[in-house]
Write a protein that holds these residues in place. Structure first.
Motif, PDB file in Angstrom:
ATOM      1  N   VAL A 119      -8.524  10.223  -5.964  1.00 55.79           N
ATOM      2  CA  VAL A 119      -7.577   9.796  -4.930  1.00 55.79           C
ATOM      3  C   VAL A 119      -7.820   8.425  -4.241  1.00 55.79           C
ATOM      4  O   VAL A 119      -9.036   8.101  -4.330  1.00 55.79           O
ATOM      5  CB  VAL A 119      -7.727  10.701  -3.706  1.00 55.79           C
ATOM      6  N   ASP A 120      -6.810   7.659  -4.529  1.00 59.61           N
ATOM      7  CA  ASP A 120      -6.962   6.081  -4.368  1.00 59.61           C
ATOM      8  C   ASP A 120      -7.107   5.885  -2.800  1.00 59.61           C
ATOM      9  O   ASP A 120      -7.910   5.023  -2.487  1.00 59.61           O
ATOM     10  CB  ASP A 120      -5.930   5.285  -4.719  1.00 59.61           C
ATOM     11  N   ALA A 121      -6.393   6.442  -1.909  1.00 62.26           N
ATOM     12  CA  ALA A 121      -6.287   6.181  -0.615  1.00 62.26           C
ATOM     13  C   ALA A 121      -6.092   7.259   0.186  1.00 62.26           C
ATOM     14  O   ALA A 121      -5.408   8.430  -0.099  1.00 62.26           O
ATOM     15  CB  ALA A 121      -5.557   4.939  -0.328  1.00 62.26           C
ATOM     16  N   ALA A 122      -6.318   7.477   1.506  1.00 58.19           N
ATOM     17  CA  ALA A 122      -5.894   8.309   2.467  1.00 58.19           C
ATOM     18  C   ALA A 122      -5.167   7.664   3.766  1.00 58.19           C
ATOM     19  O   ALA A 122      -6.104   7.027   4.713  1.00 58.19           O
ATOM     20  CB  ALA A 122      -6.995   9.236   2.953  1.00 58.19           C
ATOM     21  N   GLU A 123      -4.124   7.314   3.763  1.00 59.98           N
ATOM     22  CA  GLU A 123      -3.374   6.429   4.867  1.00 59.98           C
ATOM     23  C   GLU A 123      -3.167   7.404   6.169  1.00 59.98           C
ATOM     24  O   GLU A 123      -2.467   8.537   5.908  1.00 59.98           O
ATOM     25  CB  GLU A 123      -2.182   5.720   4.405  1.00 59.98           C
ATOM     26  N   GLU A 124      -3.274   6.849   7.242  1.00 62.69           N
ATOM     27  CA  GLU A 124      -2.875   7.503   8.461  1.00 62.69           C
ATOM     28  C   GLU A 124      -1.232   7.401   8.615  1.00 62.69           C
ATOM     29  O   GLU A 124      -0.904   6.462   8.270  1.00 62.69           O
ATOM     30  CB  GLU A 124      -3.418   6.726   9.568  1.00 62.69           C
ATOM     31  N   SER A 125      -0.771   8.698   9.201  1.00 63.10           N
ATOM     32  CA  SER A 125       0.536   8.435   9.534  1.00 63.10           C
ATOM     33  C   SER A 125       0.930   9.856  10.458  1.00 63.10           C
ATOM     34  O   SER A 125      -0.167  10.403  10.998  1.00 63.10           O
ATOM     35  CB  SER A 125       1.248   8.880   8.116  1.00 63.10           C
ATOM     36  N   LEU A 156       2.031  15.847  14.488  1.00 65.04           N
ATOM     37  CA  LEU A 156       0.871  15.756  13.842  1.00 65.04           C
ATOM     38  C   LEU A 156       0.399  14.714  13.352  1.00 65.04           C
ATOM     39  O   LEU A 156       0.929  13.889  12.981  1.00 65.04           O
ATOM     40  CB  LEU A 156       1.074  16.702  12.706  1.00 65.04           C
ATOM     41  N   LYS A 157      -0.978  14.167  13.637  1.00 64.06           N
ATOM     42  CA  LYS A 157      -1.618  13.096  12.905  1.00 64.06           C
ATOM     43  C   LYS A 157      -2.006  13.518  11.613  1.00 64.06           C
ATOM     44  O   LYS A 157      -2.475  14.543  11.416  1.00 64.06           O
ATOM     45  CB  LYS A 157      -2.838  12.642  13.731  1.00 64.06           C
ATOM     46  N   VAL A 158      -1.709  12.786  10.466  1.00 64.99           N
ATOM     47  CA  VAL A 158      -1.950  13.199   9.187  1.00 64.99           C
ATOM     48  C   VAL A 158      -2.532  11.958   8.337  1.00 64.99           C
ATOM     49  O   VAL A 158      -2.609  10.959   8.824  1.00 64.99           O
ATOM     50  CB  VAL A 158      -0.928  13.736   8.382  1.00 64.99           C
ATOM     51  N   ARG A 159      -3.308  12.458   7.216  1.00 66.23           N
ATOM     52  CA  ARG A 159      -3.915  11.364   6.369  1.00 66.23           C
ATOM     53  C   ARG A 159      -3.017  11.939   5.009  1.00 66.23           C
ATOM     54  O   ARG A 159      -3.094  12.909   4.515  1.00 66.23           O
ATOM     55  CB  ARG A 159      -5.358  11.481   6.054  1.00 66.23           C
ATOM     56  N   VAL A 160      -2.072  10.659   4.387  1.00 63.33           N
ATOM     57  CA  VAL A 160      -1.837  10.814   3.059  1.00 63.33           C
ATOM     58  C   VAL A 160      -2.547  10.635   1.935  1.00 63.33           C
ATOM     59  O   VAL A 160      -2.922   9.298   1.872  1.00 63.33           O
ATOM     60  CB  VAL A 160      -0.251  10.158   3.115  1.00 63.33           C
ATOM     61  N   TYR A 161      -2.936  11.524   1.088  1.00 62.24           N
ATOM     62  CA  TYR A 161      -3.786  11.316   0.188  1.00 62.24           C
ATOM     63  C   TYR A 161      -2.529  10.616  -1.132  1.00 62.24           C
ATOM     64  O   TYR A 161      -1.636  11.337  -1.518  1.00 62.24           O
ATOM     65  CB  TYR A 161      -4.236  12.390  -0.566  1.00 62.24           C
ATOM     66  N   ARG A 162      -2.943   9.481  -1.719  1.00 60.18           N
ATOM     67  CA  ARG A 162      -2.183   8.944  -2.760  1.00 60.18           C
ATOM     68  C   ARG A 162      -3.009   8.653  -4.118  1.00 60.18           C
ATOM     69  O   ARG A 162      -4.201   8.351  -4.219  1.00 60.18           O
ATOM     70  CB  ARG A 162      -1.895   7.346  -2.383  1.00 60.18           C
ATOM     71  N   VAL A 163      -2.331   8.912  -5.173  1.00 58.10           N
ATOM     72  CA  VAL A 163      -2.945   8.773  -6.477  1.00 58.10           C
ATOM     73  C   VAL A 163      -2.098   7.714  -7.432  1.00 58.10           C
ATOM     74  O   VAL A 163      -0.682   8.134  -7.303  1.00 58.10           O
ATOM     75  CB  VAL A 163      -3.010  10.219  -7.466  1.00 58.10           C
ATOM     76  N   ALA A 164      -2.482   6.917  -7.891  1.00 59.24           N
ATOM     77  CA  ALA A 164      -1.614   5.782  -8.461  1.00 59.24           C
ATOM     78  C   ALA A 164      -0.556   5.403  -7.737  1.00 59.24           C
ATOM     79  O   ALA A 164       0.853   5.072  -7.885  1.00 59.24           O
ATOM     80  CB  ALA A 164      -0.879   6.431  -9.858  1.00 59.24           C
ATOM     81  N   GLU A 165      -1.077   5.330  -6.345  1.00 59.62           N
ATOM     82  CA  GLU A 165       0.063   4.645  -5.275  1.00 59.62           C
ATOM     83  C   GLU A 165       1.315   5.858  -4.892  1.00 59.62           C
ATOM     84  O   GLU A 165       2.060   5.493  -4.267  1.00 59.62           O
ATOM     85  CB  GLU A 165       0.619   3.272  -5.525  1.00 59.62           C
ATOM     86  N   ARG A 166       1.194   6.838  -5.429  1.00 54.52           N
ATOM     87  CA  ARG A 166       2.170   8.124  -4.871  1.00 54.52           C
ATOM     88  C   ARG A 166       1.652   8.832  -4.117  1.00 54.52           C
ATOM     89  O   ARG A 166       0.512   9.400  -4.429  1.00 54.52           O
ATOM     90  CB  ARG A 166       2.488   8.587  -6.543  1.00 54.52           C
TER      91      ARG A 166
END
Length: 188
Positions: A102-108, A160-170
């Protein structure tokens, strides 16, 4: 900055899943659960056997469960900071059996439906100052209760506070982190 996001999997027998989820009770704060007749979003409590799908979540991890037709239960653990617990395995990519990276976990944030009763227009039949701690959405035939502290001046909406997990920017997964109130119309 958070550590690298990680996703782990475990399959257990139907009589083991509740203990497996409850093993994280010190690291989770809330639970979202589905059963045939209802949905629940509450402060964490031990899961019930009738809950077919759900998520227990908190600041550092989320553990999901989903019942299978063969009687077993699939568990999924999403975290940025926890090491792989005993009995769990990293999710792998089918072609080469390498762990999913997983590339990133962005807050949202994700808005929850309804407006707090205290903020309803005075003409609304459920409006009033001395009302329960509930959110009202007219398309849902019952009041909604979210696990937020009752205050004399509650926020208008819940999210809800969430973290979006991205793979290859998706975006591929969303990990629930927290439930909070907001009056900020700009962040809707």
């Amino acid at each position: 900055m958070a550590d690298q996001p990680k996703v782990y999997h475990r399959r257990v027998a139907a009589d083991e899943w509740i203990d497996a989820v409850d093993g994280f009770k010190d690291k989770v704060k809330f639970i979202y659960a589905e059963e045939p007749a209802d949905l629940h979003l509450t402060n964490y409590r031990r899961p019930q056997a009738s809950w077919t799908h759900g998520r227990a979540f908190g600041p550092t991890l989320e553990v999901r469960w989903s019942h299978r037709r063969d009687g077993q239960v699939d568990l999924l653990l999403l975290t940025e900071s926890e090491p792989c617990p005993q009995g769990w395995e990293p999710i792998t990519v089918a072609e080469d059996e390498k762990p999913l990276e997983v590339d990133a976990a962005e807050e949202s944030t994700v808005m929850l439906v309804g407006m707090h009763r205290r903020h309803l227009a005075s003409t609304h039949r459920k409006a009033g100052q001395d009302v329960p701690h509930e959110w009202i959405e007219t398309r849902i035939p019952r009041p909604l209760v979210y696990p937020l502290d009752e205050t004399p001046d509650p926020e208008r909406w819940a999210r809800l506070k969430v973290r979006v997990y991205r793979v290859a920017e998706r975006p591929v997964l969303t990990r629930m982190v927290d439930v909070e109130g907001t009056n900020d119309v700009q962040r809707l």
